[in-house]
Scaffold this motif. Structure first.
Motif, PDB file in Angstrom:
ATOM      1  N   LEU A   1       0.794  -1.223   0.000  1.00 12.92           N
ATOM      2  CA  LEU A   1       0.000   0.000   0.000  1.00 12.92           C
ATOM      3  C   LEU A   1       0.827   1.273   0.000  1.00 12.92           C
ATOM      4  CD1 LEU A   1      -2.931  -0.944   2.395  1.00 12.92           C
ATOM      5  CD2 LEU A   1      -2.862  -0.989  -0.088  1.00 12.92           C
ATOM      6  N   THR A   2       2.111   1.199   0.353  1.00 10.45           N
ATOM      7  CA  THR A   2       2.953   2.403   0.319  1.00 10.45           C
ATOM      8  C   THR A   2       2.988   2.993  -1.089  1.00 10.45           C
ATOM      9  OG1 THR A   2       4.805   0.855   0.163  1.00 10.45           O
ATOM     10  CG2 THR A   2       4.464   1.933   2.276  1.00 10.45           C
ATOM     11  N   GLY A   3       3.122   2.144  -2.094  1.00 10.71           N
ATOM     12  CA  GLY A   3       3.173   2.630  -3.476  1.00 10.71           C
ATOM     13  C   GLY A   3       1.850   3.226  -3.916  1.00 10.71           C
ATOM     14  N   THR A   4       0.756   2.540  -3.626  1.00  9.13           N
ATOM     15  CA  THR A   4      -0.574   3.017  -4.008  1.00  9.13           C
ATOM     16  C   THR A   4      -0.889   4.356  -3.356  1.00  9.13           C
ATOM     17  OG1 THR A   4      -1.324   0.725  -4.181  1.00  9.13           O
ATOM     18  CG2 THR A   4      -3.020   2.416  -4.038  1.00  9.13           C
ATOM     19  N   ALA A   5      -0.614   4.462  -2.057  1.00  8.41           N
ATOM     20  CA  ALA A   5      -0.939   5.690  -1.320  1.00  8.41           C
ATOM     21  C   ALA A   5      -0.062   6.860  -1.766  1.00  8.41           C
ATOM     22  CB  ALA A   5      -0.778   5.450   0.180  1.00  8.41           C
ATOM     23  N   ALA A   6       1.206   6.593  -2.082  1.00 13.27           N
ATOM     24  CA  ALA A   6       2.092   7.664  -2.539  1.00 13.27           C
ATOM     25  C   ALA A   6       1.660   8.181  -3.906  1.00 13.27           C
ATOM     26  CB  ALA A   6       3.533   7.172  -2.590  1.00 13.27           C
ATOM     27  N   HIS A   7       1.345   7.278  -4.829  1.00 13.90           N
ATOM     28  CA  HIS A   7       1.019   7.682  -6.203  1.00 13.90           C
ATOM     29  C   HIS A   7      -0.366   8.312  -6.312  1.00 13.90           C
ATOM     30  CE1 HIS A   7       1.173   7.639 -10.576  1.00 13.90           C
ATOM     31  NE2 HIS A   7      -0.033   7.098 -10.589  1.00 13.90           N
ATOM     32  N   TYR A   8      -1.349   7.733  -5.659  1.00 15.22           N
ATOM     33  CA  TYR A   8      -2.731   8.173  -5.828  1.00 15.22           C
ATOM     34  C   TYR A   8      -3.218   9.171  -4.782  1.00 15.22           C
ATOM     35  CZ  TYR A   8      -3.375   4.419  -9.271  1.00 15.22           C
ATOM     36  OH  TYR A   8      -3.286   3.605 -10.377  1.00 15.22           O
ATOM     37  N   HIS A   9      -2.452   9.365  -3.712  1.00 17.44           N
ATOM     38  CA  HIS A   9      -2.980  10.195  -2.626  1.00 17.44           C
ATOM     39  C   HIS A   9      -2.017  11.286  -2.139  1.00 17.44           C
ATOM     40  CE1 HIS A   9      -6.578   7.714  -2.025  1.00 17.44           C
ATOM     41  NE2 HIS A   9      -5.799   6.658  -2.205  1.00 17.44           N
ATOM     42  N   ALA A  10      -0.896  10.893  -1.534  1.00 18.43           N
ATOM     43  CA  ALA A  10      -0.129  11.861  -0.742  1.00 18.43           C
ATOM     44  C   ALA A  10       1.208  12.281  -1.331  1.00 18.43           C
ATOM     45  CB  ALA A  10       0.101  11.286   0.664  1.00 18.43           C
TER      46      ALA A  10
ATOM     47  N   LYS B   1      -9.562  11.173  -9.977  1.00 20.58           N
ATOM     48  CA  LYS B   1      -9.881  11.663  -8.633  1.00 20.58           C
ATOM     49  C   LYS B   1      -8.802  12.621  -8.170  1.00 20.58           C
ATOM     50  CE  LYS B   1     -11.994   7.165  -7.623  1.00 20.58           C
ATOM     51  NZ  LYS B   1     -11.925   5.936  -6.817  1.00 20.58           N
ATOM     52  N   GLU B   2      -9.191  13.547  -7.299  1.00 18.61           N
ATOM     53  CA  GLU B   2      -8.238  14.542  -6.813  1.00 18.61           C
ATOM     54  C   GLU B   2      -7.231  13.892  -5.865  1.00 18.61           C
ATOM     55  OE1 GLU B   2      -8.131  18.644  -4.161  1.00 18.61           O
ATOM     56  OE2 GLU B   2      -9.928  18.188  -5.341  1.00 18.61           O
ATOM     57  N   ALA B   3      -5.966  14.258  -6.025  1.00 16.42           N
ATOM     58  CA  ALA B   3      -4.895  13.723  -5.178  1.00 16.42           C
ATOM     59  C   ALA B   3      -3.992  14.855  -4.701  1.00 16.42           C
ATOM     60  CB  ALA B   3      -4.082  12.690  -5.953  1.00 16.42           C
ATOM     61  N   TYR B   4      -3.174  14.515  -3.700  1.00 15.71           N
ATOM     62  CA  TYR B   4      -2.135  15.407  -3.168  1.00 15.71           C
ATOM     63  C   TYR B   4      -2.735  16.581  -2.376  1.00 15.71           C
ATOM     64  CZ  TYR B   4      -0.009  12.663  -6.867  1.00 15.71           C
ATOM     65  OH  TYR B   4       0.355  11.631  -7.693  1.00 15.71           O
ATOM     66  N   GLY B   5      -1.872  17.460  -1.914  1.00 21.79           N
ATOM     67  CA  GLY B   5      -2.308  18.526  -1.035  1.00 21.79           C
ATOM     68  C   GLY B   5      -2.683  17.976   0.339  1.00 21.79           C
ATOM     69  N   ILE B   6      -3.289  18.815   1.154  1.00 28.93           N
ATOM     70  CA  ILE B   6      -3.689  18.404   2.511  1.00 28.93           C
ATOM     71  C   ILE B   6      -4.747  17.303   2.462  1.00 28.93           C
ATOM     72  CG2 ILE B   6      -4.676  19.160   4.697  1.00 28.93           C
ATOM     73  CD1 ILE B   6      -1.879  20.243   4.122  1.00 28.93           C
ATOM     74  N   LYS B   7      -5.703  17.446   1.533  1.00 28.21           N
ATOM     75  CA  LYS B   7      -6.739  16.418   1.408  1.00 28.21           C
ATOM     76  C   LYS B   7      -6.116  15.077   1.031  1.00 28.21           C
ATOM     77  CE  LYS B   7     -11.034  15.231  -0.979  1.00 28.21           C
ATOM     78  NZ  LYS B   7     -12.013  15.624  -2.024  1.00 28.21           N
ATOM     79  N   GLY B   8      -5.092  15.103   0.177  1.00 27.76           N
ATOM     80  CA  GLY B   8      -4.420  13.877  -0.233  1.00 27.76           C
ATOM     81  C   GLY B   8      -3.735  13.180   0.927  1.00 27.76           C
ATOM     82  N   ILE B   9      -3.196  13.968   1.854  1.00 33.31           N
ATOM     83  CA  ILE B   9      -2.548  13.385   3.032  1.00 33.31           C
ATOM     84  C   ILE B   9      -3.572  12.619   3.866  1.00 33.31           C
ATOM     85  CG2 ILE B   9      -1.384  13.911   5.210  1.00 33.31           C
ATOM     86  CD1 ILE B   9      -0.083  16.307   3.778  1.00 33.31           C
ATOM     87  N   PHE B  10      -4.749  13.219   4.058  1.00 35.63           N
ATOM     88  CA  PHE B  10      -5.774  12.573   4.873  1.00 35.63           C
ATOM     89  C   PHE B  10      -6.415  11.382   4.139  1.00 35.63           C
ATOM     90  CE2 PHE B  10      -5.364  16.439   7.305  1.00 35.63           C
ATOM     91  CZ  PHE B  10      -5.614  16.024   8.615  1.00 35.63           C
ATOM     92  N   SER B  11      -6.649  11.518   2.822  1.00 38.62           N
ATOM     93  CA  SER B  11      -7.201  10.376   2.087  1.00 38.62           C
ATOM     94  C   SER B  11      -6.173   9.247   2.025  1.00 38.62           C
ATOM     95  CB  SER B  11      -7.625  10.788   0.679  1.00 38.62           C
ATOM     96  OG  SER B  11      -6.517  11.189  -0.105  1.00 38.62           O
ATOM     97  N   GLY B  12      -4.876   9.618   1.995  1.00 40.54           N
ATOM     98  CA  GLY B  12      -3.816   8.610   2.065  1.00 40.54           C
ATOM     99  C   GLY B  12      -3.837   7.880   3.396  1.00 40.54           C
ATOM    100  N   ALA B  13      -4.107   8.629   4.474  1.00 39.80           N
ATOM    101  CA  ALA B  13      -4.195   8.002   5.797  1.00 39.80           C
ATOM    102  C   ALA B  13      -5.347   7.001   5.840  1.00 39.80           C
ATOM    103  CB  ALA B  13      -4.386   9.075   6.868  1.00 39.80           C
ATOM    104  N   ALA B  14      -6.475   7.346   5.203  1.00 43.52           N
ATOM    105  CA  ALA B  14      -7.612   6.420   5.156  1.00 43.52           C
ATOM    106  C   ALA B  14      -7.276   5.184   4.333  1.00 43.52           C
ATOM    107  CB  ALA B  14      -8.834   7.119   4.573  1.00 43.52           C
ATOM    108  N   ALA B  15      -6.568   5.408   3.205  1.00 38.03           N
ATOM    109  CA  ALA B  15      -6.246   4.292   2.317  1.00 38.03           C
ATOM    110  C   ALA B  15      -5.278   3.307   2.952  1.00 38.03           C
ATOM    111  CB  ALA B  15      -5.663   4.826   1.003  1.00 38.03           C
ATOM    112  N   ILE B  16      -4.309   3.812   3.731  1.00 40.26           N
ATOM    113  CA  ILE B  16      -3.310   2.915   4.322  1.00 40.26           C
ATOM    114  C   ILE B  16      -3.704   2.453   5.719  1.00 40.26           C
ATOM    115  CG2 ILE B  16      -1.324   3.643   2.962  1.00 40.26           C
ATOM    116  CD1 ILE B  16      -1.647   4.948   6.458  1.00 40.26           C
TER     117      ILE B  16
END
Length: 491
Positions: free
Chosen positions: A48-57, A240-255
């Protein structure tokens, strides 16, 4: 009133359960800690580190792990207080049954079933990916239609311009599920010893990744550390929107899926030698150890490999891919072998937790007696273990990984939030109850745990949320048709 949905299981019944425990008490605090580490370290670091980095945070993935870890710390402290008071199998389900009421406990138990089942299925698919990569390093290739679910096989055939197969299944995922099922049926001591061995191997591999990978970190890959928000196309064809502050939190949900292992410690209380002391210790120790390792690995990974380049095969095995990218193929072999072995222990822990939740609910009459039958020789709930093996092996063989992991996170976050609420209610209702471990600053910790976990639930994939809600509705139907009438509290 006998069938009130808010009736509670009396503490005397819990004490009777502890005295009549048929499971072997063979695990000390370090074996329990290893169970927690075995469940936590796996898909989170290796997949999940790869998925969360690329798609979220992006590089800010480390912040996502910190946020998810903080949410877990709140829940872990509340879990520890309950586990010290009620050292029985069943985890959050058992805690809620004795504090808030039967319906509330049922909903949590139903959510835990979702969490552990989907978790085991997700890890089975992840294991298959690493196993196939390991075989590839030795020049062995399994036909694509025997290593992918039907949807992934069709995508693979299209991408490689080959004739699609009329049949496909993930055979490695099917086989590994039955290997783990056999270990769990054989006995908890064998399962714990297997897990301890694999945990040592995993920790060694992760420390290797950190110590060696740090020499290949390119600081340019961390710039900008928090990328500007943008739309990213996902595998399902939806941007879908990624990165920024929202991306950090959606990344936290994903991982968040990566953190579910520590609550399995509490489901193993029936097999702990000194559960009132050892279970709280193991819950907190395993969580803290793994959170530090997650943060360090995520920093190394995003430093070695630009988050934009984590696509295709890199998403399935990002850590191994990063070392391959920097020209260290020998390290790829070590990491792939360790991940292949390491994911087995995660499956083992997920399926162990699943059967112990079944056992706790069946003892209370909310599930059929089938789920509480103990093998006369192995002293394990063997029938429910085999049933779980059947379900996990079939679903893992024919289902893509994405939705499975998000549904696991939903069940986990829901259970964590409910535990925080339950321990807060009990502290006010029964302030004088003996608590070998007391959650510090509970009036702050519990509300923050509830808010954090529900907020992360809201950030999960919408499709997974819909499936999870359907699962919960089915659970309510089962409760009112069967469980409410069969509950032992009716007697």
């Amino acid at each position: 009133m006998e069938k009130s949905i808010w009736r509670k299981k009396p503490m005397s019944a819990y004490e009777a359960d502890i005295k009549n425990n048929q499971l072997k008490r063979v695990m000390g605090k370090w074996s329990l800690t290893a169970i927690g580490i075995g469940g936590i370290i796996g898909g989170g670091i290796f997949v999940l580190t790869g998925t969360a980095a690329h798609y979220h945070a992006g590089p800010a993935l480390a912040l996502s792990f910190i946020i998810a870890g903080i949410g877990c710390v709140f829940a872990a402290l509340c879990y520890s207080e309950f586990a010290s008071m009620l050292p029985v199998e069943g985890s959050a389900y058992a805690y809620a049954y004795g504090t808030i009421g039967e319906l509330f406990a049922w909903i949590i138990g139903w959510g835990l079933i979702l969490e552990y089942a989907m978790g085991a299925m997700t890890v089975a698919v992840s294991w298959s990916g690493y196993f196939n990569k390991l075989l590839h390093l030795f020049g062995i290739e399994i036909p694509y239609y025997l290593r992918n679910d039907p949807w992934s096989a069709a995508t693979y055939a299209q991408a490689n311009n080959i004739e699609p197969s009329s049949f496909a299944l993930n055979l490695p995922a099917f086989i590994i599920t039955w290997v783990v099922t056999w270990i769990l049926v054989k006995g908890i001591k064998e399962a714990a010893n297997t897990n301890n061995l694999i945990v040592i191997l995993k920790l060694a591999a992760i420390i290797f990744v950190i110590l060696v990978g740090v020499f290949f970190v390119n600081f340019d890959n961390w710039h900008p550390f928090i990328p500007q928000p943008e739309m990213i196309m996902h595998d399902d064809g939806i941007a879908k929107e990624a990165y920024g502050i929202k991306g950090i939190f959606s990344g936290a949900a994903a991982i968040f899926f990566a953190y579910i292992g520590f609550d399995v410690v509490s489901t193993s209380a029936g097999e702990a030698i000194n559960p009132k002391k050892d279970v709280p210790f193991a819950i907190i120790a395993s969580l803290l150890i793994c959170t530090v390792l997650y943060i360090m690995v995520s920093l190394v990974l995003t430093g070695m490999l630009n988050y934009k380049d984590i696509t295709g095969d890199a998403l399935k095995a990002p850590v191994a891919y990063a070392f391959d990218k920097v020209g260290q193929p020998w390290a790829v072999f070590i990491i792939t072998a360790a991940a292949t072995a390491g994911l087995i222990s995660v499956m083992l822990v997920m399926m162990l937790g699943q059967t112990r939740v079944f056992l706790g609910m069946a003892k209370d009459g909310l599930l059929p007696n089938f789920f509480k039958e103990i093998h006369p020789t192995f002293q394990t709930p063997w029938k429910s273990t085999v049933l779980v093996g059947i379900l996990v092996s079939i679903v893992a063989s024919f289902t893509p990984i994405g939705i499975l992991s998000d549904m696991t996170s939903f069940g986990t976050l829901f259970a964590f939030a409910m535990v925080c609420l339950a321990v807060l209610i009990l502290r006010f209702r029964e302030p004088n109850r003996d608590r070998p471990f007391k959650t510090p600053l509970l009036n702050i910790v519990a509300p923050l745990g509830i808010i954090t976990n529900f907020a992360l639930m809201a950030l999960l994939d919408g499709k997974a949320q819909k499936f999870a809600i359907i699962w919960m509705i089915v659970g309510l139907v089962v409760y009112f048709i069967y469980s409410r009438n069969k509950s032992k509290l009716n007697d």
